[in-house]
Design a protein around this motif. Sequence first.
Motif, PDB file in Angstrom:
ATOM      1  N   SER A  33      21.252  63.017  79.069  1.00  9.61           N
ATOM      2  CA  SER A  33      21.173  61.785  79.870  1.00  9.61           C
ATOM      3  C   SER A  33      22.443  61.524  80.663  1.00  9.61           C
ATOM      4  CB  SER A  33      20.919  60.586  78.962  1.00  9.61           C
ATOM      5  OG  SER A  33      19.766  60.768  78.210  1.00  9.61           O
ATOM      6  N   CYS A  34      23.538  62.139  80.250  1.00 12.44           N
ATOM      7  CA  CYS A  34      24.828  61.885  80.893  1.00 12.44           C
ATOM      8  C   CYS A  34      25.179  62.900  81.971  1.00 12.44           C
ATOM      9  CB  CYS A  34      25.929  61.862  79.834  1.00 12.44           C
ATOM     10  SG  CYS A  34      25.736  60.501  78.675  1.00 12.44           S
ATOM     11  N   ASP A  51      18.084  54.618  90.769  1.00 15.72           N
ATOM     12  CA  ASP A  51      17.718  54.258  89.394  1.00 15.72           C
ATOM     13  C   ASP A  51      18.226  55.313  88.403  1.00 15.72           C
ATOM     14  OD1 ASP A  51      16.454  51.918  90.108  1.00 15.72           O
ATOM     15  OD2 ASP A  51      14.431  52.796  90.101  1.00 15.72           O
ATOM     16  N   ALA A  52      18.083  56.573  88.773  1.00 15.35           N
ATOM     17  CA  ALA A  52      18.538  57.660  87.895  1.00 15.35           C
ATOM     18  C   ALA A  52      20.054  57.608  87.713  1.00 15.35           C
ATOM     19  CB  ALA A  52      18.105  59.009  88.456  1.00 15.35           C
ATOM     20  N   GLN A  54      21.925  54.901  87.937  1.00 14.38           N
ATOM     21  CA  GLN A  54      22.208  53.738  87.095  1.00 14.38           C
ATOM     22  C   GLN A  54      21.939  54.070  85.620  1.00 14.38           C
ATOM     23  OE1 GLN A  54      19.884  50.239  87.956  1.00 14.38           O
ATOM     24  NE2 GLN A  54      21.427  48.903  87.046  1.00 14.38           N
ATOM     25  N   GLN A  55      20.845  54.745  85.340  1.00 16.28           N
ATOM     26  CA  GLN A  55      20.533  55.129  83.962  1.00 16.28           C
ATOM     27  C   GLN A  55      21.580  56.101  83.424  1.00 16.28           C
ATOM     28  OE1 GLN A  55      16.502  56.550  84.022  1.00 16.28           O
ATOM     29  NE2 GLN A  55      15.653  54.492  84.241  1.00 16.28           N
ATOM     30  N   GLN A  56      22.042  57.010  84.278  1.00 10.92           N
ATOM     31  CA  GLN A  56      23.067  57.969  83.862  1.00 10.92           C
ATOM     32  C   GLN A  56      24.365  57.246  83.520  1.00 10.92           C
ATOM     33  OE1 GLN A  56      25.909  59.014  85.972  1.00 10.92           O
ATOM     34  NE2 GLN A  56      26.606  60.575  84.561  1.00 10.92           N
ATOM     35  N   MET A  58      24.676  54.105  82.497  1.00  7.49           N
ATOM     36  CA  MET A  58      24.471  53.380  81.239  1.00  7.49           C
ATOM     37  C   MET A  58      24.534  54.335  80.047  1.00  7.49           C
ATOM     38  SD  MET A  58      21.705  50.355  82.175  1.00  7.49           S
ATOM     39  CE  MET A  58      20.321  51.409  81.953  1.00  7.49           C
ATOM     40  N   ALA A  59      23.960  55.512  80.196  1.00 10.31           N
ATOM     41  CA  ALA A  59      24.009  56.514  79.127  1.00 10.31           C
ATOM     42  C   ALA A  59      25.446  56.969  78.881  1.00 10.31           C
ATOM     43  CB  ALA A  59      23.125  57.715  79.476  1.00 10.31           C
TER      44      ALA A  59
END
Length: 123
Positions: A33-34, A51-52, A54-56, A58-59
């Motif tokens: 995820s990182c 979005d991807a 941002q998720q990365q 957060m991870a």
Amino acid sequence: MEKLSTEQLSTLQQKLNQQKKHLTYSLHRLADSCKPVPLDQQAQGRVTRIDAIQQQKMASANQSAQEASLKLTLQALHRLETNDYGYCERCDDLIYFARLEIKPEAKYCIKCQSTLETPQDRH
């Protein structure tokens, strides 16, 4: 305050080992995820890529927090091995078992922890 009993130390060591196992597993799962998000907008739209990213991020933040927690856990396990566990690193008083049950990786007694977290007046 009495020194931690052998039974209490055993309970805390089990908690620390479980915590270590859980954090190690969680960090292993977070590794993918990182990874950096690919730049190819043909494969995914711009909004999806944002979005991807941002998720990365957060991870990555989650990974950093878990790495810090794992470091504290490993330090606590080392203190157990060297018979320094259960003593405050700041004032050298015993840390209450109730505190260690909740936070077995704690390095400070509640009084010192409170002092460290309280903002100092800067007049």
